[in-house]
Design an enzyme around this catalytic site. Structure first.
Site, PDB file in Angstrom:
ATOM      1  N   SER A  43       0.875  -1.187   0.000  1.00  9.82           N
ATOM      2  CA  SER A  43       0.000   0.000   0.000  1.00  9.82           C
ATOM      3  C   SER A  43       0.902   1.224   0.000  1.00  9.82           C
ATOM      4  O   SER A  43       1.105   1.881   1.003  1.00  9.82           O
ATOM      5  CB  SER A  43      -0.929  -0.014   1.211  1.00  9.82           C
ATOM      6  OG  SER A  43      -0.212  -0.010   2.423  1.00  9.82           O
ATOM      7  N   HIS A 158      -3.170  -6.390   2.509  1.00  7.69           N
ATOM      8  CA  HIS A 158      -2.285  -7.418   3.080  1.00  7.69           C
ATOM      9  C   HIS A 158      -2.968  -8.760   3.301  1.00  7.69           C
ATOM     10  O   HIS A 158      -2.357  -9.698   3.812  1.00  7.69           O
ATOM     11  CB  HIS A 158      -1.701  -6.936   4.416  1.00  7.69           C
ATOM     12  CG  HIS A 158      -0.792  -5.746   4.262  1.00  7.69           C
ATOM     13  ND1 HIS A 158      -0.371  -4.999   5.312  1.00  7.69           N
ATOM     14  CD2 HIS A 158      -0.239  -5.186   3.159  1.00  7.69           C
ATOM     15  CE1 HIS A 158       0.416  -4.021   4.894  1.00  7.69           C
ATOM     16  NE2 HIS A 158       0.499  -4.111   3.583  1.00  7.69           N
ATOM     17  N   GLN A 166      -6.468  -1.970   7.230  1.00  7.91           N
ATOM     18  CA  GLN A 166      -5.324  -2.827   6.918  1.00  7.91           C
ATOM     19  C   GLN A 166      -4.655  -3.457   8.152  1.00  7.91           C
ATOM     20  O   GLN A 166      -4.247  -4.606   8.105  1.00  7.91           O
ATOM     21  CB  GLN A 166      -4.294  -1.986   6.149  1.00  7.91           C
ATOM     22  CG  GLN A 166      -3.031  -2.693   5.733  1.00  7.91           C
ATOM     23  CD  GLN A 166      -2.113  -1.760   4.952  1.00  7.91           C
ATOM     24  OE1 GLN A 166      -2.321  -1.534   3.771  1.00  7.91           O
ATOM     25  NE2 GLN A 166      -1.108  -1.209   5.618  1.00  7.91           N
ATOM     26  N   GLU A 167      -4.517  -2.674   9.233  1.00  8.75           N
ATOM     27  CA  GLU A 167      -3.730  -3.177  10.366  1.00  8.75           C
ATOM     28  C   GLU A 167      -4.384  -2.876  11.711  1.00  8.75           C
ATOM     29  O   GLU A 167      -4.814  -1.751  11.964  1.00  8.75           O
ATOM     30  CB  GLU A 167      -2.325  -2.534  10.359  1.00  8.75           C
ATOM     31  CG  GLU A 167      -1.583  -2.820   9.073  1.00  8.75           C
ATOM     32  CD  GLU A 167      -0.232  -2.098   8.960  1.00  8.75           C
ATOM     33  OE1 GLU A 167       0.284  -1.613   9.983  1.00  8.75           O
ATOM     34  OE2 GLU A 167       0.278  -2.034   7.834  1.00  8.75           O
ATOM     35  N   GLU A 208       1.775  -9.735   6.908  1.00 14.01           N
ATOM     36  CA  GLU A 208       2.624  -9.281   8.008  1.00 14.01           C
ATOM     37  C   GLU A 208       2.523 -10.187   9.227  1.00 14.01           C
ATOM     38  O   GLU A 208       2.910  -9.807  10.330  1.00 14.01           O
ATOM     39  CB  GLU A 208       2.305  -7.818   8.349  1.00 14.01           C
ATOM     40  CG  GLU A 208       2.621  -6.899   7.170  1.00 14.01           C
ATOM     41  CD  GLU A 208       2.539  -5.410   7.496  1.00 14.01           C
ATOM     42  OE1 GLU A 208       2.057  -5.053   8.586  1.00 14.01           O
ATOM     43  OE2 GLU A 208       2.966  -4.612   6.638  1.00 14.01           O
ATOM     44  N   ASP A 246      -3.994   1.038  11.649  1.00 14.45           N
ATOM     45  CA  ASP A 246      -3.585   1.630  10.370  1.00 14.45           C
ATOM     46  C   ASP A 246      -4.638   1.254   9.338  1.00 14.45           C
ATOM     47  O   ASP A 246      -4.519   0.223   8.666  1.00 14.45           O
ATOM     48  CB  ASP A 246      -2.203   1.134   9.923  1.00 14.45           C
ATOM     49  CG  ASP A 246      -1.810   1.715   8.559  1.00 14.45           C
ATOM     50  OD1 ASP A 246      -2.539   2.604   8.054  1.00 14.45           O
ATOM     51  OD2 ASP A 246      -0.791   1.278   7.996  1.00 14.45           O
ATOM     52  N   GLU A 287      -3.132   5.580  12.189  1.00 14.69           N
ATOM     53  CA  GLU A 287      -2.247   5.919  11.059  1.00 14.69           C
ATOM     54  C   GLU A 287      -3.077   5.937   9.781  1.00 14.69           C
ATOM     55  O   GLU A 287      -3.947   5.083   9.598  1.00 14.69           O
ATOM     56  CB  GLU A 287      -1.163   4.830  10.986  1.00 14.69           C
ATOM     57  CG  GLU A 287      -0.242   4.909   9.797  1.00 14.69           C
ATOM     58  CD  GLU A 287       0.631   3.649   9.697  1.00 14.69           C
ATOM     59  OE1 GLU A 287       0.900   3.005  10.733  1.00 14.69           O
ATOM     60  OE2 GLU A 287       1.017   3.302   8.574  1.00 14.69           O
ATOM     61  N   ASP A 314       1.361   8.219   6.968  1.00 13.48           N
ATOM     62  CA  ASP A 314       2.255   7.279   6.276  1.00 13.48           C
ATOM     63  C   ASP A 314       2.235   7.621   4.787  1.00 13.48           C
ATOM     64  O   ASP A 314       3.093   8.360   4.293  1.00 13.48           O
ATOM     65  CB  ASP A 314       1.790   5.848   6.553  1.00 13.48           C
ATOM     66  CG  ASP A 314       2.506   4.796   5.713  1.00 13.48           C
ATOM     67  OD1 ASP A 314       3.540   5.116   5.115  1.00 13.48           O
ATOM     68  OD2 ASP A 314       2.024   3.637   5.646  1.00 13.48           O
ATOM     69  N   LYS A 339       9.675   5.263   7.041  1.00 14.45           N
ATOM     70  CA  LYS A 339      10.130   4.096   6.282  1.00 14.45           C
ATOM     71  C   LYS A 339      11.293   4.554   5.399  1.00 14.45           C
ATOM     72  O   LYS A 339      11.110   5.439   4.541  1.00 14.45           O
ATOM     73  CB  LYS A 339       9.003   3.587   5.378  1.00 14.45           C
ATOM     74  CG  LYS A 339       7.800   3.015   6.114  1.00 14.45           C
ATOM     75  CD  LYS A 339       6.615   2.886   5.166  1.00 14.45           C
ATOM     76  CE  LYS A 339       5.498   2.038   5.738  1.00 14.45           C
ATOM     77  NZ  LYS A 339       4.259   2.148   4.917  1.00 14.45           N
ATOM     78  N   HIS A 367       8.571  -1.272   9.278  1.00 13.65           N
ATOM     79  CA  HIS A 367       8.912  -2.253   8.240  1.00 13.65           C
ATOM     80  C   HIS A 367       8.030  -2.012   7.007  1.00 13.65           C
ATOM     81  O   HIS A 367       7.237  -1.068   6.997  1.00 13.65           O
ATOM     82  CB  HIS A 367       8.670  -3.666   8.797  1.00 13.65           C
ATOM     83  CG  HIS A 367       7.213  -3.958   9.030  1.00 13.65           C
ATOM     84  ND1 HIS A 367       6.679  -5.217   9.013  1.00 13.65           N
ATOM     85  CD2 HIS A 367       6.160  -3.113   9.268  1.00 13.65           C
ATOM     86  CE1 HIS A 367       5.383  -5.152   9.235  1.00 13.65           C
ATOM     87  NE2 HIS A 367       5.045  -3.892   9.393  1.00 13.65           N
ATOM     88  N   ARG A 368       8.140  -2.889   5.992  1.00 14.73           N
ATOM     89  CA  ARG A 368       7.193  -2.907   4.877  1.00 14.73           C
ATOM     90  C   ARG A 368       6.539  -4.289   4.837  1.00 14.73           C
ATOM     91  O   ARG A 368       7.041  -5.240   5.422  1.00 14.73           O
ATOM     92  CB  ARG A 368       7.886  -2.646   3.517  1.00 14.73           C
ATOM     93  CG  ARG A 368       8.604  -1.331   3.376  1.00 14.73           C
ATOM     94  CD  ARG A 368       7.775  -0.095   3.665  1.00 14.73           C
ATOM     95  NE  ARG A 368       6.563   0.083   2.878  1.00 14.73           N
ATOM     96  CZ  ARG A 368       6.374   1.030   1.964  1.00 14.73           C
ATOM     97  NH1 ARG A 368       7.348   1.879   1.676  1.00 14.73           N
ATOM     98  NH2 ARG A 368       5.218   1.154   1.331  1.00 14.73           N
ATOM     99  N   SER A 369       5.445  -4.398   4.076  1.00 14.35           N
ATOM    100  CA  SER A 369       4.777  -5.709   4.011  1.00 14.35           C
ATOM    101  C   SER A 369       5.657  -6.741   3.309  1.00 14.35           C
ATOM    102  O   SER A 369       5.595  -7.927   3.618  1.00 14.35           O
ATOM    103  CB  SER A 369       3.416  -5.586   3.336  1.00 14.35           C
ATOM    104  OG  SER A 369       3.524  -4.933   2.091  1.00 14.35           O
ATOM    105  N   LYS A 390       7.046  -0.485  14.390  1.00 11.12           N
ATOM    106  CA  LYS A 390       6.111  -1.538  13.975  1.00 11.12           C
ATOM    107  C   LYS A 390       6.812  -2.474  13.001  1.00 11.12           C
ATOM    108  O   LYS A 390       7.467  -2.037  12.055  1.00 11.12           O
ATOM    109  CB  LYS A 390       4.803  -0.975  13.411  1.00 11.12           C
ATOM    110  CG  LYS A 390       4.829  -0.350  12.036  1.00 11.12           C
ATOM    111  CD  LYS A 390       3.383  -0.146  11.536  1.00 11.12           C
ATOM    112  CE  LYS A 390       3.338   0.317  10.100  1.00 11.12           C
ATOM    113  NZ  LYS A 390       1.981   0.450   9.559  1.00 11.12           N
TER     114      LYS A 390
END
Ligand code: PGA
Ligand code: ZN
Length: 422
Positions: A43, A158, A166-167, A208, A246, A287, A314, A339, A367-369, A390
């Site tokens: 994303s 994800h 998403q999170e 993730e 997020d 986020e 983000d 990031k 991090h990234r996915s 995270k």
């Protein structure tokens, strides 16, 4: 200490989602030999530095990174090998100069970030310091162990479930130290798995490492999280285990409307929904609550909820010092997700963080996915002292590598404080 690069090369390897990425190896004339792994998002913000993909459909469905690898092995290696740099920051400056574009699209941000991470690590090695100590010195920050944010339920881009947000993350803000925080994350994760199984949900994992149940309403997930936190013996909330969201709202935003769980909401209606959520659940941070191009909505969101929760940008900020400066001026958000590959170099990342610190915006390293087993970001979080990291669920090797690195650092440096900076 001067940095003389003797060897620099990249290889096409796999990330955690079976997609190609780069592994970069760098050796110095003094004998330091280091590697760096390049992360990759799903994303992504539209203003992120450009990740170069080959587009050759015969290899990895077009996702190959051979061009980026060639850029490291040829243009970048030719420009850097044999030269003496005063520091890794000078290497970053040379990379930016060699690329010559504003968005790193000539050499590719994936090529550049791999070299930048490796140069920082080599610089640290030559100075005889741990990477986090070196980064603390470079950014003139006081190190501390961050609150890990465990992404335990995955939706959006994800996972293949119907969850638009998403999170859903666990944040052990009230833990006395990092070891207890990691333990809390793992224990709640286990209780959540049991709760999901009891309710007849699949316990398959998203990208993730979080669970990806067939739930649609964010509130249903939040109820499960609160139950799992309680089951594991923790207090839901800032003095125990809090929750961070997020939604990654750019992904469900289209022509001014937000599609959440079958409903079409305006920006104002989505803010209302967040207000209800933070009234009902122990959510301490949101986020990307709104889309990257909804700046007016973001300003209203900040005005309405900024005094109660962390509102982190983000996709809207993309770790870009210029964009963050603009956001601060327009009172958009109160926090930035950081990031390294969104902007492309360690130097620019540290600059983005400095701007946030000076404006009183909090920061979380991310991090990234698509990840590698490289734990650089754990050291970055400790060294910059930002207090938040995270790295996905407390499961899957590429996610856990970062949390385990925090445990290693804490075990040796027992005087490092844990938690949010005051
Ligand atoms: P990405 O997602 O790495 O897939 O972009 C992470 C995030 O949105 O924070
Ligand atoms: Zn995000």
């Amino acid at each position: 200490m001067p940095l003389r690069i003797a060897r620099l090369d990249a290889t096409e390897v796999l990330d955690s989602r079976a997609r190609p990425t780069l592994s970069v190896t760098l050796a110095t004339a003094n004998g330091a030999l280091v590697r760096a792994g390049v992360p990759s998002g799903a994303s992504t913000g539209s203003r992120e530095a450009v990740e170069l993909r080959d587009g050759d459909q015969r290899r990895f469905g077009g996702q190959g990174v051979r061009q980026a690898v060639d850029h490291v092995n040829e243009a970048i290696a030719q420009a850097l090998i044999g030269r003496t740099f005063a520091s890794a920051a000078e290497v970053d400056a040379a990379l930016i100069d060699l690329d010559g574009t504003a968005n790193k699209s000539a050499l590719g941000a994936n090529a550049i970030v791999g070299v930048s991470l490796a140069a920082a690590r080599a610089d640290a090695a030559e100075s005889g310091q741990e990477l986090w100590q070196y980064l603390a010195a470079r950014s003139r920050t006081v190190p501390r162990l961050p609150v890990p944010h465990f992404n335990v339920v995955n939706g959006g881009a994800h996972a293949v479930n119907a969850l638009d947000f998403q999170e859903f993350m666990l944040a052990p803000l009230g833990a006395p130290g990092i070891a207890e925080a990691v333990r809390a994350g793992a224990e709640v994760y286990a209780r959540l798995k049991a709760r999901l199984a009891e309710a007849g949900h699949a316990t398959a994992l998203g990208d993730e490492g979080g669970f990806a149940p067939a739930l649609q309403q964010p509130e249903d997930v939040l109820e499960l999280l609160v139950d799992a936190i309680t089951d594991a013996g923790y207090r839901p909330g800032r003095d125990g285990v809090a929750v961070a969201l997020d939604p990654a709202a750019s992904e469900f935003h289209d022509s001014g409307r937000y599609r959440v769980a079958g409903q079409e909401l305006s920006s104002g209606q989505l803010i209302d929904r967040y207000e209800e959520i933070i009234g009902r659940f122990p959510v301490w941070s949101i986020e990307d609550g709104l889309a990257e191009d909804d700046w007016d909505g973001w300003a209203r969101l900040t005005e309405r909820l900024g005094g109660r929760v962390q509102l982190m940008g983000d996709d809207i900020f993309v770790t870009n010092p210029g964009v963050i400066t603009e956001a601060i001026g327009r009172k958009v958000g109160n926090s930035a997700l950081i990031k390294v590959n969104q902007i492309g170099t360690v130097t620019e990342t540290l600059e983005a963080m400095r701007i946030c610190r000076e404006a009183g915006y909090t920061q979380m390293i991310s991090h990234r996915s698509g990840e590698s087993e490289d734990s650089f970001i754990a050291d970055l979080a400790v060294g910059t002292g930002c207090g938040q990291l995270k790295s996905g669920a407390p499961a899957r090797g590429e996610r856990v590598a970062k949390y385990n690195r925090l445990l290693e650092v804490a075990a040796v440096h027992t005087d490092l404080p844990y938690g949010l900076p005051h």
